[in-house]
Design an enzyme around this catalytic site. Structure first.
Site, PDB file in Angstrom:
ATOM      1  N   CYS A  78       0.868  -1.169   0.079  1.00  0.00           N
ATOM      2  CA  CYS A  78      -0.196  -0.070   0.159  1.00  0.00           C
ATOM      3  C   CYS A  78       0.985   1.261  -0.195  1.00  0.00           C
ATOM      4  O   CYS A  78       1.498   1.680  -1.007  1.00  0.00           O
ATOM      5  CB  CYS A  78      -1.000   0.016   1.373  1.00  0.00           C
ATOM      6  N   HIS A 167      -3.517  -5.179   0.596  1.00  0.00           N
ATOM      7  CA  HIS A 167      -3.030  -5.570   1.917  1.00  0.00           C
ATOM      8  C   HIS A 167      -2.911  -7.166   1.863  1.00  0.00           C
ATOM      9  O   HIS A 167      -4.094  -7.947   2.483  1.00  0.00           O
ATOM     10  CB  HIS A 167      -3.806  -5.021   3.031  1.00  0.00           C
ATOM     11  N   GLU A 169      -1.539  -9.072   4.276  1.00  0.00           N
ATOM     12  CA  GLU A 169      -1.500  -9.280   5.604  1.00  0.00           C
ATOM     13  C   GLU A 169      -2.890  -9.390   6.134  1.00  0.00           C
ATOM     14  O   GLU A 169      -2.874 -10.410   7.296  1.00  0.00           O
ATOM     15  CB  GLU A 169      -0.743  -8.447   6.286  1.00  0.00           C
ATOM     16  N   GLY A 222       0.573 -13.230  37.366  1.00  0.00           N
ATOM     17  CA  GLY A 222      -0.364 -14.307  37.260  1.00  0.00           C
ATOM     18  C   GLY A 222      -0.832 -14.626  35.848  1.00  0.00           C
ATOM     19  O   GLY A 222      -1.246 -15.843  35.731  1.00  0.00           O
ATOM     20  N   GLY A 223      -0.332 -13.644  34.689  1.00  0.00           N
ATOM     21  CA  GLY A 223      -0.763 -14.202  33.405  1.00  0.00           C
ATOM     22  C   GLY A 223       0.123 -14.937  32.804  1.00  0.00           C
ATOM     23  O   GLY A 223       1.365 -15.299  33.184  1.00  0.00           O
ATOM     24  N   VAL A 224      -0.051 -15.264  31.361  1.00  0.00           N
ATOM     25  CA  VAL A 224       0.939 -16.163  30.767  1.00  0.00           C
ATOM     26  C   VAL A 224       2.146 -15.278  30.335  1.00  0.00           C
ATOM     27  O   VAL A 224       3.058 -15.989  30.400  1.00  0.00           O
ATOM     28  CB  VAL A 224      -0.056 -16.603  29.528  1.00  0.00           C
ATOM     29  N   SER A 227       4.338 -15.406  33.369  1.00  0.00           N
ATOM     30  CA  SER A 227       4.490 -16.719  33.755  1.00  0.00           C
ATOM     31  C   SER A 227       5.669 -17.569  32.880  1.00  0.00           C
ATOM     32  O   SER A 227       6.575 -18.162  33.225  1.00  0.00           O
ATOM     33  CB  SER A 227       3.492 -17.565  33.815  1.00  0.00           C
TER      34      SER A 227
END
Length: 508
Positions: A78, A167, A169, A222-224, A227
């Site tokens: 683009c 585009h 993608e 506590g999230g991925v 962690s």
């Protein structure tokens, strides 16, 4: 390792280009359009992204490609295609009206390497207000639509140049992944050696070299994301890592205890800190979302600093920052969308260096890395949760009573999604308390005037774009009934059916 450089000119879909390249098992880096690396010995190709600007504007983003062209293959998308054409003698003019949406490639040069394997007609996605009306000298048209003559072009050479007005993608360009594969693998020669396993091997080696014998402190959420960083660092440096989990009082119901047990089960050295009194006191009366985020970020650093000072010889702070965090905090145009508490560096008084081993990964890649590390599936599939916690899911000021209401409603919501087998199909779900709103209701023949709860659930692959999850009505009805009957202070439940963009996933 081989890599593709993606020069970002400010398009909302630049990150999607990166994801598509990574899906081709090829490493890539997304860099500002004017920050091409001095050392590019590992670079095998360059992609120029789209942009909200026009190449002929005074403030348009321009870059000298002379040091790249002829040495490496280039693909302009683009704006990127328009910039190449404009820079080398072609014409770019306003299309009169913005061309946005699905179109069909009616002419395709399927002998050209970019369109190898394409159908005779192929759906693409256009999003531009300008068109290339004249190609630069030596360029050949290789695709057209009914309204866009130069939908794609080719400048031959030992290291060829390609441009697409559409585009590749985005999802709606049906053979976009094939086009990118033709460029990345066939033209650029990618060996497709990027994988979660390769990332772990390379990153563990780099972390050992970067950190040496130093001690590292990691702020766990506590999230991925955090962690995965914890397990990655633990594999690299073992007991040189100390993790700190701060409870700011705005976690999900029972989350502090549950997360501490999970981390101890992974063999991590974790210190739990209950700082809820400080956070809630400092947030008292604050309603503006950015101010809430900044207060939580400031308090987190203060609490963290106090704990860090107890750990002798610590020289590094590790964070679970991922790429979408950094993109949303500040894009190429310099406009803040929303600040993230773990983005932007550290205060000088902490005297710690920053370690962000997954800062270039998208969320789906983080999960693949977690599986490669052998982490429990319930930690890997856990929905994203904002760093400021329920503070940005309570519209208005924060009180303990509001937190109680939202924790109870959220727990009912998430438990029902799990029982219905929907949790793992959803990217992110959470309840939002509209505490600035009151609605009239009737309970037990009595009038009520209480708060509504909004339910948010989205499907996504990287959090850069998202659509609302199509939860069955009977499940929503059960959730609504249970929340209204069991959570004192709520008399109405709504479901958010907005997508991102234009909305964000979180309400604040």
């Amino acid at each position: 390792m081989q890599k593709i450089i993606i020069l970002d000119f400010g398009s909302q879909t630049t990150q999607l280009i990166g994801r598509r390249v990574r899906e081709l098992n090829t490493f890539c880096e997304i860099l500002p359009y004017n920050k091409y690396p001095e050392d590019d010995k590992d670079v095998i190709g360059v992609i120029l992204s789209g942009s909200p600007l026009s190449v002929y504007q005074e403030d348009a983003f321009h870059v000298d490609l002379s040091h790249i062209r002829g040495r490496l293959p280039i693909l302009g998308i683009c704006y990127g295609a328009q910039l190449i054409s404009y820079s080398y003698g072609g014409n770019v003019e306003s299309a009169g009206t913005r061309e946005y949406g699905r179109q069909q490639l009616q002419y395709i040069d399927r002998e050209n390497p970019l369109f190898k394997g394409f159908d005779e007609r192929s759906q693409v996605w256009m999003s531009h207000g300008d068109s290339i009306t004249k190609l630069p000298e030596g360029a050949h048209r290789i695709a057209s639509t009914e309204t866009v003559e130069n939908a794609a072009y080719y400048i031959p050479g030992t290291q060829p140049v390609f441009g697409t007005q559409f585009h590749p993608e985005v999802f709606h360009t049906l053979q976009g992944t094939l086009l990118l594969k033709n460029f990345v693998v066939d033209v650029c020669g990618s060996r497709q050696e990027w994988s979660a396993e390769a990332f772990v091997e390379t990153t563990v080696k780099e972390l050992r070299e970067q950190i040496g014998k130093d001690r590292v402190i990691l702020g766990l959420s506590g999230g991925v994301d955090s962690s995965v960083v914890a397990v990655l660092l633990h594999r690299a440096i073992g007991d040189q890592l100390t993790c700190i989990f701060v409870d700011h009082g705005m976690l999900r119901k029972n989350e502090f205890g549950d997360v501490m047990r999970d981390y101890q089960g992974l063999g991590l050295n974790v210190i739990g800190v209950d700082a809820s009194e400080k956070f809630l006191s400092d947030l008292a009366g604050v309603k503006e979302p950015e101010q809430k985020r900044k207060i939580i970020g400031r308090d987190f650093v203060e609490v963290f600093n106090a704990e860090a000072q107890k750990i002798k010889d610590a020289k590094w702070l590790a964070q679970g920052t991922i790429y979408p965090d950094r993109i949303e905090s500040l894009n190429i145009t310099g406009k803040v969308i929303k600040s993230h508490h773990n983005v932007g560096g550290l205060p000088k008084e902490m005297h710690l260096q920053l370690c962000e081993p997954i800062k270039w990964l998208f969320k789906d890649e983080v999960r693949r890395v977690g599986r490669s590390l052998g982490m429990p599936e319930h930690l890997i599939t856990r929905h994203p949760f904002p760093g400021p916690g329920l503070a940005v899911r309570i519209l208005g000021d924060i009180t303990r009573e509001k937190i109680r209401i939202l924790q109870e409603a959220d727990a009912i919501y998430i438990n029902n999604l799990r029982e219905a087998g929907l949790y793992d199909e959803i990217w992110q779900a959470g309840a939002i308390l509209l505490s600035e709103v009151r609605s009239v209701g009737v309970m037990g023949d009595e009038r009520t005037y209480e708060n509504p709860i909004a339910l948010r659930a989205v499907t996504s692959s990287d959090a850069m774009t998202a659509d609302f999850a199509h939860i069955p009505y009977e499940v929503l009805a059960k959730i609504s009934n249970e929340i209204i009957n069991k959570v004192k202070g709520v008399n109405r439940v709504c479901y958010d059916i907005s997508s991102k963009p234009p909305s964000t996933i979180e309400w604040e």
